[in-house]
Scaffold this motif. Structure first.
Motif, PDB file in Angstrom:
ATOM      1  N   ALA A 190      27.710 -19.552 -11.101  1.00 62.24           N
ATOM      2  CA  ALA A 190      28.766 -20.030 -10.214  1.00 62.24           C
ATOM      3  C   ALA A 190      29.380 -18.895  -9.419  1.00 62.24           C
ATOM      4  CB  ALA A 190      29.847 -20.745 -11.012  1.00 62.24           C
ATOM      5  N   LEU A 191      29.565 -17.747 -10.076  1.00 62.33           N
ATOM      6  CA  LEU A 191      30.195 -16.625  -9.401  1.00 62.33           C
ATOM      7  C   LEU A 191      29.131 -15.626  -8.957  1.00 62.33           C
ATOM      8  CD1 LEU A 191      33.217 -15.964 -11.791  1.00 62.33           C
ATOM      9  CD2 LEU A 191      33.258 -17.134  -9.586  1.00 62.33           C
TER      10      LEU A 191
ATOM     11  N   ARG B  87      19.079 -29.095 -16.925  1.00 64.19           N
ATOM     12  CA  ARG B  87      19.379 -28.371 -15.688  1.00 64.19           C
ATOM     13  C   ARG B  87      19.617 -29.342 -14.534  1.00 64.19           C
ATOM     14  NH1 ARG B  87      18.027 -23.402 -14.151  1.00 64.19           N
ATOM     15  NH2 ARG B  87      16.668 -24.191 -12.502  1.00 64.19           N
ATOM     16  N   ARG B  88      20.890 -29.509 -14.217  1.00 62.72           N
ATOM     17  CA  ARG B  88      21.219 -30.399 -13.106  1.00 62.72           C
ATOM     18  C   ARG B  88      21.998 -29.646 -12.033  1.00 62.72           C
ATOM     19  NH1 ARG B  88      22.315 -36.616 -14.167  1.00 62.72           N
ATOM     20  NH2 ARG B  88      21.193 -36.945 -16.119  1.00 62.72           N
ATOM     21  N   SER B  89      21.955 -30.179 -10.821  1.00 67.72           N
ATOM     22  CA  SER B  89      22.659 -29.559  -9.695  1.00 67.72           C
ATOM     23  C   SER B  89      24.168 -29.693  -9.894  1.00 67.72           C
ATOM     24  CB  SER B  89      22.251 -30.252  -8.395  1.00 67.72           C
ATOM     25  OG  SER B  89      23.158 -29.916  -7.375  1.00 67.72           O
ATOM     26  N   ALA B  90      24.889 -28.704  -9.402  1.00 70.09           N
ATOM     27  CA  ALA B  90      26.350 -28.786  -9.403  1.00 70.09           C
ATOM     28  C   ALA B  90      26.839 -29.444  -8.115  1.00 70.09           C
ATOM     29  CB  ALA B  90      26.950 -27.400  -9.546  1.00 70.09           C
TER      30      ALA B  90
ATOM     31  N   VAL C 132      23.774 -23.963 -11.553  1.00 70.68           N
ATOM     32  CA  VAL C 132      23.401 -24.947 -12.570  1.00 70.68           C
ATOM     33  C   VAL C 132      24.677 -25.587 -13.093  1.00 70.68           C
ATOM     34  CG1 VAL C 132      22.188 -25.345 -14.732  1.00 70.68           C
ATOM     35  CG2 VAL C 132      21.420 -23.543 -13.193  1.00 70.68           C
ATOM     36  N   ASN C 133      24.703 -26.905 -13.048  1.00 71.63           N
ATOM     37  CA  ASN C 133      25.887 -27.647 -13.487  1.00 71.63           C
ATOM     38  C   ASN C 133      26.224 -27.277 -14.937  1.00 71.63           C
ATOM     39  OD1 ASN C 133      27.753 -29.739 -14.132  1.00 71.63           O
ATOM     40  ND2 ASN C 133      26.864 -30.969 -12.469  1.00 71.63           N
ATOM     41  N   PRO C 134      27.473 -26.879 -15.214  1.00 67.59           N
ATOM     42  CA  PRO C 134      27.820 -26.463 -16.587  1.00 67.59           C
ATOM     43  C   PRO C 134      27.976 -27.652 -17.548  1.00 67.59           C
ATOM     44  CG  PRO C 134      29.742 -26.308 -15.170  1.00 67.59           C
ATOM     45  CD  PRO C 134      28.596 -26.701 -14.284  1.00 67.59           C
TER      46      PRO C 134
END
Lengths: 470, 523
Positions: free
Chosen positions: A41-42, A138-141, A121-123
């Motif tokens: 994310a960062l 593993r899904r999109s955010a 990666v969506n948390p």
């Protein structure tokens, strides 16, 4: 590849020293340390922290002390000489900016997979999953502000700044299960926000809850003379006046929604809408009715043109805005819609459709349009519109064949074209779905953020009550 | 909304002409340079707006000697995240221009992006008002040609940077100092009929822009640039195909380029070849024009309304306040100076001072020679006296010191004081001239009477001292004194010269003559 590898660039930029400082290891820092390698994310983490509220900033918003790459190789080594107005306002409010968040390149994308730093990666992990978090599904955010939504969802920060051109705040908020606000166009300064499509770009706010999102909105909603499209103070006051006139009738407290009129736009339930989203949405509508709200079906007939109009306008403006990076190399391989032959049929036609979409909204709202010369009153109108934020839950990252990034935006672009405030609030999934986060969107009249946020808080309250019952 | 279907203004020139929308002054030149041919010329002038700041940023506009890339804001360099911010001073100066050219100010105008890719255009587009200009129509009168030239439109736009190629080092250098400066594009209708008329048009426009302070209008320094459209046709026939000659940077070259282009087009038509529509350059060494690009090669600029800049709405209140602050136009100034009793020659000299730059940056009323002259017309000073001091003494001495009028260190009070002292006989004319030179060489805020006192230039007015000097002279020149007593004419001048010499010029000749006559009178 099971694990998401952040781009080598991103890893290089994470100062290791900050991750080992033990003196003031706040919770967000622990979250960054434990989770960012997996979520991505960062893309830059600030070395120091002092403030009380931790905030992250999307990497297409200029910061003078951190890089601003827009997730593009073109700006790989770019640090802006100035802070964006929103960054200045955050700093002045005493917030700690913990770093820059991943996004689709220049904000263009709906899944945050088009990034020089690699995908986000969506948390989220389904509570019933037996897998370890690090090897979760593993899904999109969502995108383009996937990094901002994922950072908030993973507890890396309290609030994250993002941008929304056609849904880039609301879509990731919905996929990650957090709150996302796209304010009215012109309320938050765009000075220092790297342009994608100027007539649509808005700085948005992603937060854990409505209250924190609302607090940051209040900090950022200021007139800025450096933004030529910023709404003047007089316009803001007028909007405030018209909105609070209607607010007084109801909405004083989220428990009692008597006098609140909610419109359900019929056109927002397309064939592509996942059926498992409809029943949780109905449940929320029912709960709002129980609290006294009047729910009415409304029609916004021009909605079906929204996606086409949006893509012509957004790509035309983007081709112009990106000319500064690569124009000399690539020349006029830009947007067909702006060529002399196609201009009338595409660009101007899209502008006309945009006006139709705006007119649709203005017809259904009870609050008069503060931007109109003589705002017309509509006693039969609704205060806000309510619809699902996205047509599906977060798509799988590794099965991209079935993903049509364009249609992801179908429910979010109308509010962008009309410049209206739209807030996505997470709701609990139903038993028939995949159990991943869902969101509903509340859309209001221009400048009616207070009203939109109040309805958002009511829905949040409904969901909290339900959660505590469960 | 962008009226995309509109043909760009210049392309309408010839159409307008052929449909008979012509005014009465459109007589063709009947010279014998091009017997049997008529020439049609239209000019696009790009004038840099004389503002301290750029059109959309707060960067200072550069001076002639500014270091390259020293007047550049992040916006001018097209940094990501920057946005335009309209400079109201540029609007006011464009409005002055519109008023001066009797152009119809548009209450709503709008900005478009014009896309093309060149290294000195950092954003990849130029913001311009091509489709919705700030003013339409208007005219300007050319006194020598006795022709009124119609204006098509006046539009605001950004200037580009400058690129310089060093062939020795094979290095292209970019200077963004000029990037984003405000320009006015002033488009004429095709009303000009000869290279000389075109020259007079540009010079007249220059004078107007300078007088109202809208632009320095300096072609050599690039603050005024011309693109010229030229076509030829047989009398009675519709206008021919035009060619545009770009980037002409002096009136002289423009006249030469038009002449050469006319000959080229006639030569082609004479041999039965048609003239292709194209954009041409001018080679200053050969004096000939050459092809830059053909009509087919004309780029598609992909105009788009600028999404950051809302339409520009101009209220009647703003327009009338610009009108009130409007400096006088050259014709009005001329008329006023005639009423002050100045000769045409004196007026020409006065108005040509510093090329007529009376107004400062951002339209501020400056201290030009005309203003200076008129401000001195108080205290019963005669205009003749004042103009003589300005033209013969002040301008002469400034020129001698290779200074321009703007550098004149003598304040209005000092100059007025100096003229008054001479008029009242407090200092002599020659002392006055000496004092003026002293003030030019040693600028000081002190009053001119004080300076005259310090320099010992005050005329010896005390009758006692004057008498003493005269008595002395008479004693030293007894023969001459006798001759005067006998009434021999002009001998008194010898005595007078003696007194002047002994007083080192501080005596007033008239007073000395009176005193000598009194002392030598037979009574």
């Amino acid at each position: 590849m099971r694990r998401c590898l952040p781009g080598s660039l991103a890893r290089r930029r994470l100062p290791s020293r900050s991750l080992t400082t033990s003196t003031a290891q706040t919770s967000w820092r622990i979250a960054v340390q434990n989770k960012n390698a997996s979520v991505n994310a960062l893309v830059y983490v600030a070395p120091d922290d002092a403030g009380t509220i931790s905030e992250a900033v999307k990497d297409n918003i200029c910061t003078k002390n951190m890089p601003t790459t827009c997730s593009s190789a073109m700006l790989r080594d770019f640090t802006s000489p100035f802070d964006a107005t929103v960054v200045q306002l955050l700093n002045d409010s005493g917030a700690t900016i913990i770093g820059k968040t991943n996004c689709d390149e220049f904000g263009m994308g709906s899944l945050n997979i088009h990034s020089v730093h690699g995908p986000v990666v969506n948390p989220y992990q389904h509570p019933a999953s037996a897998m370890e978090w690090h090897v979760r599904e593993r899904r999109s955010a969502g995108g383009s502000s996937g990094g901002s939504a994922a950072a908030v969802a993973a507890g890396m920060c309290d609030v994250a700044l993002a941008t929304d051109t056609g849904g880039s705040v609301r879509l990731p908020a919905s996929y990650c299960g957090v709150v996302g606000l796209k304010p009215s166009y012109g309320l938050i300064s765009r000075w220092g926000v790297v342009s994608f499509a100027d007539s649509l770009d808005c700085v948005g706010i992603i937060g854990k809850n409505v209250a924190s999102t609302s607090r940051v909105f209040d900090v950022l909603s200021k007139f800025d003379e450096r933004d030529p499209t910023a709404a003047r103070s007089s316009t803001r006051e007028k909007a405030q006046e018209l909105s609070s006139e209607q607010m007084a009738e109801g909405l004083s407290c989220s428990r009692d929604l008597t006098d609140l009129h909610i419109g359900i736009p019929q056109e927002y339930f397309p064939a592509s809408l996942d059926s498992s989203i409809v029943s949780p949405f109905r449940r929320v509508v029912h709960a709002l009715k129980t609290r006294g709200a009047t729910v009415l079906p409304v029609s916004l007939p021009s909605t079906r043109y929204a996606l086409s109009a949006y893509y012509v306008i957004a790509s035309a403006e983007a081709s112009s805005n990106l000319a500064r990076y690569d124009g000399v190399q690539y020349g006029l391989h830009g947007t067909y819609a702006l060529t002399a032959d196609a201009f009338d049929n595409y660009f101007l036609q899209s502008q006309r459709l945009r006006q139709c979409i705006r007119d649709d909204f203005m017809r259904v709202f009870r609050v008069p349009n503060p931007l109109a010369e003589s705002p017309a009153r509509n006693e039969a109108g609704v205060h806000v519109l309510l619809h699902p934020s996205a047509v599906c839950t977060a798509p799988h990252l590794d099965e991209q064949d079935g993903l049509d990034a364009y249609t992801q935006d179908v429910l979010t672009v109308p509010a962008s074209l009309a410049g209206l405030p739209a807030l996505s609030v997470p709701i609990m999934a139903g038993a028939e779905g995949d159990g991943w986060p869902l969101g509903v969107s509340i859309v209001g009249q221009w400048g009616c953020e207070k009203m939109v946020l109040a309805v958002g808080a009511a829905i949040e309250d409904v969901e909290l009550k339900r959660e505590s019952l469960a | 909304m962008l009226a995309r279907s509109r043909t760009p203004s210049l392309r309408t020139h010839h159409r307008l002409y052929s449909t008979g929308l012509t005014n009465t002054v459109r007589t063709f030149e009947k010279g014998n340079r091009w017997p049997g041919w008529e020439v049609v010329i239209g000019i696009e002038v790009h004038a840099q707006i004389k503002s301290r700041k750029k059109l959309f940023s707060h960067a200072w506009t550069p001076n002639l000697g500014s270091t390259p890339n020293s007047c550049v804001s992040p916006y001018d360099a097209a940094f990501p995240g920057t946005l335009p911010r309209l400079n109201p001073a540029c609007i006011s100066l464009a409005l002055r221009t519109a008023i001066a050219l009797r152009s119809d100010i548009q209450h709503r105008s709008a900005f478009d992006r014009k896309h093309y890719f060149y290294s000195d255009l950092p954003a990849g587009y130029q913001i311009t008002q091509h489709y919705h200009p700030i003013a339409r129509g208007g005219h300007i009168f050319l006194p020598q040609s006795d022709v009124s030239v119609r204006i098509e439109q006046i539009q605001l736009e950004q200037d580009t940077g400058k690129s310089m190629f060093d062939p020795r080092r094979r290095l292209l250098s970019i200077d963004l100092n000029r990037a984003g400066m405000g320009l006015m594009e002033i488009v004429s209708k095709p009303d000009l009929r000869s290279p000389e008329q075109a020259g007079e048009y540009v010079r007249t426009l220059q004078a107007v822009l300078r007088t109202i302070g809208a632009s320095d209008g300096n072609m050599e320094q690039g603050s005024l640039r011309c693109d010229v459209n030229v076509s030829v046709n047989r009398p009675g026939q519709p206008p021919g195909t035009r060619c545009e000659i770009k980037n002409l940077n002096s009136v002289r070259f423009m006249i030469a380029a038009i002449g050469s282009e006319v000959y080229r087009q006639i030569a082609m038509l004479d041999t039965g070849t048609s003239v292709p529509q194209e954009t041409r350059g001018f080679n200053e060494d050969t004096g000939e024009t050459f092809t830059l690009r053909s009509k087919e090669g004309a780029p598609d600029y992909r105009y788009m309304p600028d999404p950051n800049l809302p339409p520009l709405f101009l209220t009647s209140g703003l327009i009338s306040s610009v009108q009130e602050d409007m400096p006088a136009l050259p014709d009005e100034i001329r008329e006023r100076l005639v009423s002050h009793g100045l000769t045409q020659n004196e007026i020409d000299v006065l108005m040509a001072v510093d090329s007529g730059h009376e107004v400062g940056f951002d339209g501020r009323q400056g201290r030009g020679a005309v203003t200076y002259f008129e401000a001195l017309l108080t205290n019963d000073r005669s205009s003749k006296t004042v103009i003589n001091w300005i033209i013969h003494e002040l301008l002469g001495q400034l020129a001698l010191r290779k200074k321009v009028f703007r550098e004149n260190p003598i304040s209005l009070e000092q100059m007025g004081g100096l003229i008054d002292m001479v008029q009242s006989g407090l200092v002599t004319g020659s002392s006055g001239k000496l004092l003026l030179r002293h003030m030019l060489d040693n600028p000081s805020p002190a009053a001119s009477t004080e300076l005259a006192r310090r320099l010992g230039l005050l005329a010896t007015r005390e009758d006692g001292l004057l008498e003493q000097l005269c008595v002395q002279a008479i004693a030293n020149m007894p023969e001459e004194a006798d001759a005067v007593r006998r009434g021999v004419p002009n001998v008194i001048n010898k005595l007078l010269g003696r007194v002047m010499k002994s007083s080192k010029g501080t005596t007033n000749p008239q007073s000395v003559r009176k005193m000598l006559e009194k002392l030598l009178s037979p009574s």
